[in-house]
Design an enzyme around this catalytic site. Structure first.
Site, PDB file in Angstrom:
ATOM      1  CB  ILE A  12      -0.922   0.019   1.235  1.00 49.55           C
ATOM      2  CG1 ILE A  12      -1.778  -1.243   1.291  1.00 49.55           C
ATOM      3  CG2 ILE A  12      -1.819   1.260   1.203  1.00 49.55           C
ATOM      4  CD1 ILE A  12      -2.608  -1.381   2.564  1.00 49.55           C
ATOM      5  CG  HIS A  13       2.843   2.200  -3.208  1.00 51.67           C
ATOM      6  ND1 HIS A  13       2.769   2.906  -4.380  1.00 51.67           N
ATOM      7  CD2 HIS A  13       2.678   0.894  -3.540  1.00 51.67           C
ATOM      8  CE1 HIS A  13       2.583   2.065  -5.390  1.00 51.67           C
ATOM      9  NE2 HIS A  13       2.525   0.833  -4.897  1.00 51.67           N
ATOM     10  N   GLY A  14       1.468   5.256  -2.491  1.00 58.26           N
ATOM     11  CA  GLY A  14       0.764   6.318  -3.214  1.00 58.26           C
ATOM     12  C   GLY A  14      -0.060   5.859  -4.401  1.00 58.26           C
ATOM     13  CB  ALA A  17      -2.889   4.895  -0.765  1.00 56.27           C
TER      14      ALA A  17
END
Length: 162
Positions: A12-14, A17
């Site tokens: 889960i990252h930019g 997300a």
């Protein structure tokens, strides 16, 4: 329903997300990994990385499969992520749905120069290629699309397959 499965070293990252969760209109992100689920610090960090309004669950594979096969999951929009294709093979073998698998960012973290570069953000070992072929043999469409705005590409063709 599972809107997409994704292989991504960063979990889960930019991109996930902000962009993918909006594009797919997900309510839940399920990180399916025995290794990640056993690390309390990673679990806490990943839950904090989830966008507002999206619940993140970081679960061992068998527990993730149980939730994904629960009839109540049919009413939700779920993104399933792992940091390796083997975990998602284990998931795909045990779930009833056949969502698309997006191999987006993989193999650059802790990788070696002996790996095959398939895309700017994807490096595979021979074992990884075998695992991806097994996932495809289950009837799963496999693509490469790092961002929603990127063109969707046939990942098997990128690997040199049919």
């Amino acid at each position: 329903m599972i809107t997409m499965m994704r292989v991504d070293d960063r979990l889960i990252h930019g991109q996930v997300a902000v962009m993918w969760s909006k594009e797919l209109n997900v309510q839940r992100i399920v990180v399916a990994s025995d290794q990640i689920a056993s690390n309390e610090i990673q679990v806490s960090a990943l839950k904090m990385a989830a966008p507002a309004g999206v619940k993140a669950a970081i679960l061992p594979i068998d527990k993730a499969v149980g939730i994904l096969n629960d009839p109540r999951a049919d009413q939700m929009r779920i993104l399933v992520i792992s940091n390796n294709p083997e975990d998602l093979l284990r998931v795909a073998e045990k779930i009833k749905e056949r969502p698309v698998l997006n191999v987006a960012n993989y193999g650059r973290i802790g990788g070696s120069l002996s790996e095959k570069k398939v895309a700017e953000s994807v490096y595979l070992t021979e074992h990884d290629e075998e695992v991806i072929q097994k996932i495809a043999s289950l009837g799963v469409e496999i693509i490469h699309q790092p961002l929603p705005s990127d063109a969707r590409q046939d990942f098997l063709k990128m690997m040199g397959g049919k």
